[in-house]
Motif scaffolding. Structure first.
Motif, PDB file in Angstrom:
ATOM      1  N   TYR A   1      18.806  20.421  -0.542  1.00 54.29           N
ATOM      2  CA  TYR A   1      19.730  20.990   0.435  1.00 54.29           C
ATOM      3  C   TYR A   1      20.960  20.133   0.725  1.00 54.29           C
ATOM      4  O   TYR A   1      21.898  20.612   1.361  1.00 54.29           O
TER       5      TYR A   1
ATOM      6  N   ARG B   1      22.116  27.756   4.734  1.00 55.55           N
ATOM      7  CA  ARG B   1      22.799  26.574   4.192  1.00 55.55           C
ATOM      8  C   ARG B   1      24.044  26.950   3.397  1.00 55.55           C
ATOM      9  O   ARG B   1      24.992  26.167   3.304  1.00 55.55           O
TER      10      ARG B   1
ATOM     11  N   LEU C   1      24.446  21.457   7.325  1.00 59.79           N
ATOM     12  CA  LEU C   1      23.039  21.250   7.666  1.00 59.79           C
ATOM     13  C   LEU C   1      22.767  19.773   7.910  1.00 59.79           C
ATOM     14  O   LEU C   1      23.213  18.913   7.152  1.00 59.79           O
TER      15      LEU C   1
END
Length: 298
Positions: free
Chosen positions: A98, A63, A68
């Motif tokens: 994330y 990432r 992503l």
């Protein structure tokens, strides 16, 4: 899994109009060692809902270098029951951790009472189902604080009780919820073959302005009890030539879009998987150049 604070969480990076692939453990080391030229990676949310461990260690490093996208398979948006609040909480924490450029889920159901099914099951296109799906999507988007993309299903039979066409049903969901769409071109071909309708017409009539991502995948060809062709959405082989053709038509209508190669079983070598993404990108950019030339010279 506790969400990271703002100083630890990465900033959200938009998914570029390029081709990406599903991130698989078999390819972790190759990706980190070679830093390949790839548009983005997509992961199934449910594979990363644990608190830590090796999968998170690799995903965090990847990432850092690549956009992503997060693809859910377990929310059961179409189920005739409330959403699983624990599952939704874990999903929210994963997204906070994330900050994926896109988050998507399926127009399907996979839970009933205390049972969880491996398959993504279709829903009848009725007013009752529509109300339930809209309510669930509203809850998801409110909880996550962001837009969700809804993926069209791969289907094998039509429900006799349906009162909407699939396209009208999906368009009404978008109108009521403000969600975006993920157009799975392989699912279009699978459903069109199994139910004997025109995939080109489906794509042309789809709510294309709301599409923010495209999926491509392979399928298995079988036969039903009457010997008629039956396609199964297996994600275990290269994209079929017919699906590549439908993809080209879609890009002609849409322009370049983030495009994912889904390959979830019988995982190929990294070289083979990347070659599928490179083919998608070549089609995307060739059509883009052709359309620019047409606009310039008439």
């Amino acid at each position: 899994m506790a969400p990271q604070n703002d100083e630890q969480s990465p900033r959200r990076i938009a998914i570029p109009p390029r081709a990406g692939v599903g991130l698989k453990p078999e390819h972790y080391r190759t990706i980190l060692d070679t830093n390949p030229d790839i548009g983005f990676f997509e992961v199934h949310a449910e594979n990363y809902m644990g608190a830590g461990g090796l999968p998170h260690r690799y995903l965090s490093r990847i990432r850092d270098n690549f956009p992503l996208s997060l693809h859910g398979v377990g929310l059961s948006i179409g189920a005739d029951r409330s959403l699983d609040r624990d599952h939704l909480k874990r999903l929210s924490e994963l997204i906070e951790r994330y900050q994926p450029g896109l988050f998507s889920e399926h127009l399907a159901w996979s839970t009933h009472d205390t049972a969880y099914f491996d398959d993504l099951l279709p829903v009848p296109y009725t007013a009752e189902t529509l109300s339930r799906v809209v309510s669930h999507i509203d809850e998801v988007q409110e909880t996550l604080g962001r837009q969700m993309l809804l993926e069209n299903p791969s289907t094998y039979l039509a429900f006799a009780e349906s009162t909407y066409s699939e396209i009208d049903f999906i368009a009404e969901i978008v109108r009521r919820t403000g969600c975006g769409l993920l157009l799975d071109v392989n699912n279009v071909h699978v459903a069109a073959t199994n139910q004997q309708w025109d995939p080109i017409r489906y794509i042309d009539e789809y709510p294309l302005p709301h599409v923010q991502e495209i999926h491509l995948a392979g399928y298995t060809r079988e036969a039903d009890e009457k010997g008629r062709t039956l396609l199964i959405d297996t994600h275990d082989r290269p994209v079929d030539e017919i699906v590549w053709g439908l993809y080209g038509h879609t890009i002609t209508r849409l322009g370049p879009q983030p495009t994912l190669i889904e390959w979830d079983a019988k995982i190929p070598t990294w070289t083979e998987l990347k070659a599928e993404a490179e083919r998608a990108e070549a089609i995307m950019f060739a059509i883009g150049r052709k359309e620019q030339s047409r606009a310039r010279f008439g």
